[in-house]
Motif scaffolding. Structure first.
Motif, PDB file in Angstrom:
ATOM      1  N   HIS A 186       0.916   0.583  -7.883  1.00 43.72           N
ATOM      2  CA  HIS A 186       0.750   0.137  -9.266  1.00 43.72           C
ATOM      3  C   HIS A 186       1.145  -1.325  -9.429  1.00 43.72           C
ATOM      4  CE1 HIS A 186       2.015  -0.063 -13.605  1.00 43.72           C
ATOM      5  NE2 HIS A 186       0.761   0.273 -13.674  1.00 43.72           N
ATOM      6  N   TYR A 187       2.171  -1.761  -8.704  1.00 42.22           N
ATOM      7  CA  TYR A 187       2.685  -3.129  -8.834  1.00 42.22           C
ATOM      8  C   TYR A 187       1.620  -4.173  -8.499  1.00 42.22           C
ATOM      9  CZ  TYR A 187       6.161  -6.902  -8.387  1.00 42.22           C
ATOM     10  OH  TYR A 187       6.888  -8.058  -8.532  1.00 42.22           O
ATOM     11  N   GLY A 370      11.243  -7.705  -7.113  1.00 41.15           N
ATOM     12  CA  GLY A 370      10.114  -7.568  -8.041  1.00 41.15           C
ATOM     13  C   GLY A 370      10.012  -6.169  -8.598  1.00 41.15           C
ATOM     14  N   GLU A 371      10.221  -5.195  -7.728  1.00 37.06           N
ATOM     15  CA  GLU A 371      10.121  -3.796  -8.162  1.00 37.06           C
ATOM     16  C   GLU A 371      10.981  -2.951  -7.240  1.00 37.06           C
ATOM     17  OE1 GLU A 371       6.588  -1.014  -9.656  1.00 37.06           O
ATOM     18  OE2 GLU A 371       6.424  -1.325  -7.509  1.00 37.06           O
ATOM     19  N   THR A 389       4.626 -14.291 -10.904  1.00 36.20           N
ATOM     20  CA  THR A 389       3.337 -14.233 -10.183  1.00 36.20           C
ATOM     21  C   THR A 389       3.315 -13.103  -9.153  1.00 36.20           C
ATOM     22  OG1 THR A 389       4.179 -15.753  -8.522  1.00 36.20           O
ATOM     23  CG2 THR A 389       2.971 -16.731 -10.378  1.00 36.20           C
ATOM     24  N   ARG A 390       4.460 -12.485  -8.940  1.00 34.41           N
ATOM     25  CA  ARG A 390       4.605 -11.399  -7.947  1.00 34.41           C
ATOM     26  C   ARG A 390       4.284 -11.874  -6.520  1.00 34.41           C
ATOM     27  NH1 ARG A 390       2.785  -5.983 -11.446  1.00 34.41           N
ATOM     28  NH2 ARG A 390       4.170  -6.511 -13.149  1.00 34.41           N
ATOM     29  N   THR A 391       4.427 -13.179  -6.297  1.00 35.60           N
ATOM     30  CA  THR A 391       4.205 -13.712  -4.947  1.00 35.60           C
ATOM     31  C   THR A 391       5.222 -13.089  -3.988  1.00 35.60           C
ATOM     32  OG1 THR A 391       3.631 -15.780  -5.996  1.00 35.60           O
ATOM     33  CG2 THR A 391       4.034 -15.862  -3.613  1.00 35.60           C
ATOM     34  N   PRO A 392       4.744 -12.492  -2.893  1.00 32.97           N
ATOM     35  CA  PRO A 392       5.692 -11.844  -1.974  1.00 32.97           C
ATOM     36  C   PRO A 392       6.674 -12.847  -1.368  1.00 32.97           C
ATOM     37  CG  PRO A 392       3.416 -11.268  -1.435  1.00 32.97           C
ATOM     38  CD  PRO A 392       3.352 -12.363  -2.457  1.00 32.97           C
ATOM     39  N   ASN A 424       7.181  -7.466   2.868  1.00 39.87           N
ATOM     40  CA  ASN A 424       8.237  -7.913   1.949  1.00 39.87           C
ATOM     41  C   ASN A 424       8.975  -6.765   1.264  1.00 39.87           C
ATOM     42  OD1 ASN A 424       5.848  -7.293   0.494  1.00 39.87           O
ATOM     43  ND2 ASN A 424       6.651  -8.340  -1.293  1.00 39.87           N
ATOM     44  N   VAL A 425       8.979  -5.604   1.910  1.00 36.08           N
ATOM     45  CA  VAL A 425       9.676  -4.473   1.271  1.00 36.08           C
ATOM     46  C   VAL A 425      10.887  -4.075   2.126  1.00 36.08           C
ATOM     47  CG1 VAL A 425       9.469  -2.098   0.416  1.00 36.08           C
ATOM     48  CG2 VAL A 425       7.510  -3.667   0.261  1.00 36.08           C
ATOM     49  N   LEU A 426      12.069  -4.125   1.517  1.00 31.73           N
ATOM     50  CA  LEU A 426      13.258  -3.586   2.181  1.00 31.73           C
ATOM     51  C   LEU A 426      13.280  -2.092   1.919  1.00 31.73           C
ATOM     52  CD1 LEU A 426      16.221  -6.024   1.393  1.00 31.73           C
ATOM     53  CD2 LEU A 426      14.974  -5.784   3.538  1.00 31.73           C
TER      54      LEU A 426
END
Ligand SMILES: Cc1ncc(COP(=O)(O)O)c(C=O)c1O
Length: 455
Positions: A186-187, A370-371, A389-392, A424-426
């Motif tokens: 969704h993000y 970001g989320e 901008t949700r830039t990773p 980019n996700v921990l």
């Protein structure tokens, strides 16, 4: 030649072990952790430093380290019968299959044992193709619909189902017949990220693909109820139900890959329980033994199993043999592991402490987060360079952050090498015995890591 006994474990490792998904060039400068002991949620390295293992190894040590009852059950089985193949039968496998059938919805009552999640997926894909042909004589149903960012394992079939280009491209061409659609993200969704919730367009895309390809060519849809290693994307409300409807409409089998989500990770015993949907095939691994020994299973409904029955057609059977699949010691470990899982109701702790942990992580309100996506004790932190901008956040920064958190004594994971530009996700996926105090330790370490990096 140097005698191997004169060398340290680190030297032996650097000289001889080929580590998966790791660039060995320059590894001397950043050697892997050498873990020598574990207790509860904690592991200890060769220098005596303790870490809270907020990844439960590789998303699997659900009951925590150091459980004596599992060790004793395996030792007793070793002494009684260390090995026998499942071309015949032995008590631990029969008892474990029955135990799984008891835990699962009535229909899911047939268990094929293998050794790893990849093999469980491979087995599910093979069963699905053969089953589809048997259920629909005259049709050639072989295609499998999967999702981008999904992970299903390293063997050729499983990697073909995987939707992560960096895990696949070196080995192409892969197995023919695999199609990929957008994940429920969704993000970053092109269709619904501006709205408050997922519109399930991503699920309906599966319907469209099946119709366009011709349902008579499609064997199965495969999905993780929550994409794990690809960046932690729990299925939105109604998503799994929609997949079930679509599969039923087209006579297509639904494979749910619960290698990570099974055995309590998402706050229920199995993630499909959140939806009330029963899959046709279910893959289980990791938490089945909490990693104490290798074991995995592909569970099918009676309808799928019965498609392979025949009193006149020799080719009707499922022609797959695994030397070690359903190893008696692994099954004994699984039974002891499930005793702990049930008696301590670990899925409830996963729901309770997971909610608290996610709440506290959100309260950090760090600009670079970001989320936060959370389902029980399965949590992903989507790191961004710019929230608007949700830039990773560049992968190199995410790696530095992961290291900074580790320097605080907490091991977290990362969706490394999945899709370009989105590493980019921990990830946080600790043992399901995590206490609130230990959750606080994770939050403090993440907070301190972010602060150190100026994020
Ligand atoms: C959803 C899923 N399926 C399959 C696998 C493959 O399991 P294994 O590494 O045991 O082969 C994994 C591994 O992480 C997984 O997360």
């Amino acid at each position: 030649m140097t005698s191997t006994t004169a060398l340290t474990t680190r030297e032996l490792d650097l000289q001889h072990v080929w580590h998966g998904n790791l660039q060995h060039h320059g590894l001397e400068q950043r050697p892997p952790l050498e873990i020598v002991a574990g207790e509860g949620c904690w592991v200890t390295d060769a220098d005596g430093r303790r870490y809270l293992d907020a990844m439960a190894g590789l998303w699997c040590v659900n009951v925590g380290y150091g459980r004596r009852s599992i060790v004793d059950a395996v030792a007793a089985q070793m002494a009684q019968l260390p090995y026998y193949p499942l071309t015949q039968s032995h008590p631990p496998a029969a008892r474990l299959a029955a135990r799984l059938a008891e835990m699962l919805p009535k229909d899911l009552d047939r268990v094929f044992f293998v050794n790893s999640g990849s093999e469980a997926v491979e087995t599910a894909l093979k069963i699905a193709r053969q089953c589809a042909r048997r259920l629909h004589p005259g049709q050639s149903r072989y295609k499998i619909v999967a999702r981008h960012r999904g992970y299903h394992g390293f063997t050729m079939g499983a990697v073909s189902a995987t939707g992560q280009v960096t895990r696949k491209q070196a080995f192409e061409p892969l197995v023919p017949g695999f199609l990929h659609v957008a994940p429920p993200d969704h993000y970053r969704c092109a269709s619904c990220s501006a709205g408050p919730a997922c519109t399930l367009d991503c699920a309906d895309e599966i319907d469209r693909v099946i119709r366009m390809e011709g349902p008579e060519t499609v064997a199965a849809v495969i999905a993780e109820p929550a994409i794990g290693g690809g960046g932690v994307f729990p299925a939105p409300d109604g998503y799994i139900e929609r997949l079930r409807e679509i599969c039923d409409r087209h006579g297509v089998l639904l494979i749910l890959d619960e290698v990570i989500t099974g055995f309590g990770r998402t706050g229920k015993r199995f993630a499909f329980e959140h939806s009330g949907v029963t899959p046709d095939l279910l893959t289980l691994a990791k938490g089945i033994t909490s990693g104490y020994l290798p074991l995995a299973a592909t569970v099918t409904t009676r309808r799928v199993f019965e498609a392979f029955q025949s009193d006149r057609d020799e080719t009707a059977k499922f022609a797959q043999v695994s030397t070690f699949g359903g190893h008696p010691c692994s099954c004994a470990a699984a039974l002891a592991n499930l005793d702990i899982f049930d008696s301590e109701r670990l899925w409830e702790n996963s729901a309770r402490v997971g909610a608290d942990l996610a709440h506290q992580l959100r309260a950090l309100n760090a600009p670079a987060i970001g989320e936060i996506r959370a389902w029980g004790l399965l949590i992903g932190l989507e790191m961004v360079a710019d929230r608007s901008t949700r830039t990773p956040l560049p992968e190199s920064e995410v790696i530095r952050l992961q290291r900074a958190i580790r320097d605080q004594g907490v091991i977290v994971g990362r969706n490394n090498d999945t899709v370009p530009g989105l590493g980019n996700v921990l990830t946080i996926s600790p043992p399901l015995i995590l206490t609130e105090k230990e959750a606080d330790i994770i939050v403090s370490a993440v907070g301190a890591g972010l602060e150190r990096m100026g994020l």
